[in-house]
Design a protein around this motif. Sequence first.
Motif, PDB file in Angstrom:
ATOM      1  N   ARG A 197       9.295  20.703 -56.689  1.00  0.00           N
ATOM      2  CA  ARG A 197       8.895  21.985 -56.126  1.00  0.00           C
ATOM      3  C   ARG A 197       9.983  22.533 -55.209  1.00  0.00           C
ATOM      4  O   ARG A 197      10.941  21.863 -54.832  1.00  0.00           O
ATOM      5  CB  ARG A 197       7.582  21.829 -55.348  1.00  0.00           C
ATOM      6  N   THR A 198       9.813  23.795 -54.824  1.00  0.00           N
ATOM      7  CA  THR A 198      10.820  24.503 -54.034  1.00  0.00           C
ATOM      8  C   THR A 198      11.085  23.838 -52.697  1.00  0.00           C
ATOM      9  O   THR A 198      12.187  23.907 -52.166  1.00  0.00           O
ATOM     10  CB  THR A 198      10.382  25.970 -53.824  1.00  0.00           C
ATOM     11  N   GLU A 199      10.067  23.154 -52.123  1.00  0.00           N
ATOM     12  CA  GLU A 199      10.259  22.514 -50.824  1.00  0.00           C
ATOM     13  C   GLU A 199      11.346  21.450 -50.893  1.00  0.00           C
ATOM     14  O   GLU A 199      12.074  21.221 -49.922  1.00  0.00           O
ATOM     15  CB  GLU A 199       8.956  21.882 -50.337  1.00  0.00           C
ATOM     16  N   LEU A 227      13.879  21.418 -53.334  1.00  0.00           N
ATOM     17  CA  LEU A 227      15.136  22.059 -53.707  1.00  0.00           C
ATOM     18  C   LEU A 227      15.823  22.702 -52.514  1.00  0.00           C
ATOM     19  O   LEU A 227      17.056  22.704 -52.408  1.00  0.00           O
ATOM     20  CB  LEU A 227      14.878  23.112 -54.792  1.00  0.00           C
ATOM     21  N   GLU A 228      15.034  23.277 -51.600  1.00  0.00           N
ATOM     22  CA  GLU A 228      15.619  23.991 -50.467  1.00  0.00           C
ATOM     23  C   GLU A 228      16.362  23.066 -49.515  1.00  0.00           C
ATOM     24  O   GLU A 228      17.196  23.524 -48.741  1.00  0.00           O
ATOM     25  CB  GLU A 228      14.521  24.739 -49.704  1.00  0.00           C
ATOM     26  N   ASN A 239      18.298  28.008 -54.605  1.00  0.00           N
ATOM     27  CA  ASN A 239      17.360  28.569 -53.633  1.00  0.00           C
ATOM     28  C   ASN A 239      16.415  29.599 -54.248  1.00  0.00           C
ATOM     29  O   ASN A 239      15.426  29.979 -53.609  1.00  0.00           O
ATOM     30  CB  ASN A 239      18.122  29.224 -52.483  1.00  0.00           C
ATOM     31  N   ASP A 240      16.732  30.078 -55.448  1.00  0.00           N
ATOM     32  CA  ASP A 240      15.878  31.068 -56.124  1.00  0.00           C
ATOM     33  C   ASP A 240      14.853  30.410 -57.045  1.00  0.00           C
ATOM     34  O   ASP A 240      14.097  31.109 -57.716  1.00  0.00           O
ATOM     35  CB  ASP A 240      16.735  32.037 -56.945  1.00  0.00           C
ATOM     36  N   ILE A 241      14.813  29.081 -57.084  1.00  0.00           N
ATOM     37  CA  ILE A 241      13.940  28.375 -58.028  1.00  0.00           C
ATOM     38  C   ILE A 241      12.640  27.981 -57.338  1.00  0.00           C
ATOM     39  O   ILE A 241      12.642  27.420 -56.241  1.00  0.00           O
ATOM     40  CB  ILE A 241      14.654  27.132 -58.589  1.00  0.00           C
ATOM     41  N   GLU A 242      11.530  28.264 -57.987  1.00  0.00           N
ATOM     42  CA  GLU A 242      10.208  27.902 -57.485  1.00  0.00           C
ATOM     43  C   GLU A 242       9.847  26.469 -57.873  1.00  0.00           C
ATOM     44  O   GLU A 242       9.325  25.701 -57.063  1.00  0.00           O
ATOM     45  CB  GLU A 242       9.152  28.863 -58.040  1.00  0.00           C
ATOM     46  N   SER A 243      10.134  26.083 -59.120  1.00  0.00           N
ATOM     47  CA  SER A 243       9.808  24.733 -59.574  1.00  0.00           C
ATOM     48  C   SER A 243      10.638  24.376 -60.794  1.00  0.00           C
ATOM     49  O   SER A 243      11.116  25.259 -61.521  1.00  0.00           O
ATOM     50  CB  SER A 243       8.317  24.607 -59.913  1.00  0.00           C
ATOM     51  N   THR A 286      11.594  30.628 -61.680  1.00  0.00           N
ATOM     52  CA  THR A 286      12.175  31.208 -60.474  1.00  0.00           C
ATOM     53  C   THR A 286      11.096  31.825 -59.588  1.00  0.00           C
ATOM     54  O   THR A 286       9.961  32.037 -60.016  1.00  0.00           O
ATOM     55  CB  THR A 286      13.222  32.277 -60.838  1.00  0.00           C
ATOM     56  N   LYS A 287      11.459  32.108 -58.366  1.00  0.00           N
ATOM     57  CA  LYS A 287      10.500  32.609 -57.381  1.00  0.00           C
ATOM     58  C   LYS A 287      10.087  34.051 -57.682  1.00  0.00           C
ATOM     59  O   LYS A 287      10.870  34.832 -58.213  1.00  0.00           O
ATOM     60  CB  LYS A 287      11.097  32.534 -55.977  1.00  0.00           C
TER      61      LYS A 287
END
Length: 539
Positions: free
Chosen positions: A235-237, A239-240, A327-331, A357-358
């Motif tokens: 998940r994005t958490e 990746l960030e 940073n633009d990826i949601e999952s 993507t987000k």
Amino acid sequence: MFLLQFGNPSNVKAQLIASSSNSIQANSYYTVQIYKNSIPELQSLISIDKDDELLKVVLKEIAQKTKLGIAYNSDLDVLNKKVSVKFDKTKASDILEYVLLGTEYEAAISNTREILLIKRQPVEDKKIVEIDISGVVKDAETGETLPAVSVFIKGTSIGTTSNSEGEFELTVPDNSEILAFRYVGNKELEIPITGNMRNLEVEMEPDVLIFEDVVVVGYGTQQRAEVTGSVSSIRTEVLENIPVSSFENALQGRLAGVNVVEPTGEPGASPEITIRGGGSITASNGPLYVIDGVPLSRNSDLQVDIQSQRGSFQAPKSNAFSSLNPNDIESIDVLKDAASAAIYGSRGAGGVILVTTKKGTPGINRVTVSMYGGASSVVNKPDMMNAEELIAYTKDARNNNYLQEIDRGNQPANPLYDPNTNAGRPNVGNFLIPEQYVNWNGTDTDWLDVVLSSSAQQNYHVSASGGTDKATYFLSAGYLDQDGIIDGSSFTRYNFRANVSYEITDKIKVGSVTNAALSNHDRLPANAPYYQQPPEIIY
């Protein structure tokens, strides 16, 4: 006062810590006599055999075998009393009560799980107030009883577990406030402790969030509980918080069965990914990439300029997906088995990586700014020969070649032979020392020091998202600048993304996904050999 804390029996080292006698406060302990059926350590079955031993030695052994600490005032005379005990698989509580019989002290357990010695109160002054709690724990939806539920007083070490029929019994102090229930897959339950709490019927609700986690599959999304294939997600958490230039590097070491290998480590280089090993000898074993529902290829064979060079001097393959900002990826969802990837046919034979993507969230407007910087340097640099050592090594090799042929009778011995020059040697390549080695001019270049250096990287990202019930938006821009440890290699990226959607009616929804990127990738042949005979200065 002294405190002795014992750990796991496999590590029998004890740690002695000095402590003041006022560290034990009122109401911070529970007497063994009253709470022996409520504290699990006191119900441990232990064996002990001591004859005419000091009481403090016996207490320490009991503490060690029950994984409890022990705290006492070393000035107490009772600790030097000699006792004889012999028990086999007996409850620790019974042994503690036995060794203190006839003394003015009794055993207690502190909140920090330490055995204490406290003065016995006169019988007429004792005010023992306790509450007996019992009941059964059931599933709120099915009504079935739940075994092995943890039942405990919140903030204390007093607790028990429900039996195979879901039943439990517990004795607690009258000043206890909260009774808690904990069971895997269910929400933790807390109820206040009141006067009479016998024959309770406790119902625990399933934690639906565990089962309603949504994953992306080939034909849409599903709840994780309904997925029968093998699917792993990031998940994005996550990746960030990973400073990488490409989302593929973020998969390394985070998903079972997904092997990510960096062939060179050069900035912007393309990693090699295999899912559950290779499946073909001649065809590609790489996965299929699907970004926002669009299948894309990362076929590096299309990079003709690379294939036109000799293999050892080819620059690293350029990564087609480095234009996508992590940073633009949601999952990221990885479909590992044939059942999950069947919809993609033979293209998904090596697995499928789905990237979402987000997008904007209705009613929540958000602006995010993030940045990071870092440095890279060479580790485990090999210890190379210097010029003088290389010359000596080469002379030894050529001399050995020549002398070996003389010993075999293939070459006549020459009295003019000189191990440091070519005097007296036949004109054979493997016998002759290079002239530059014979007349070395003193040049000594550390080639690794020239080629490798420390490098820096920096990344900036800003995004804005939000929307209404009808329209949503997500806009982002980023800048990445990364230098490589090989001097002259670097990767720079400017990117912009816009995800916009609008719901015209309940059945019609339109949207636009735009990703624009400008990248500059300076690639060098990191695997190429660097030769020079003799060792010379780099110009």
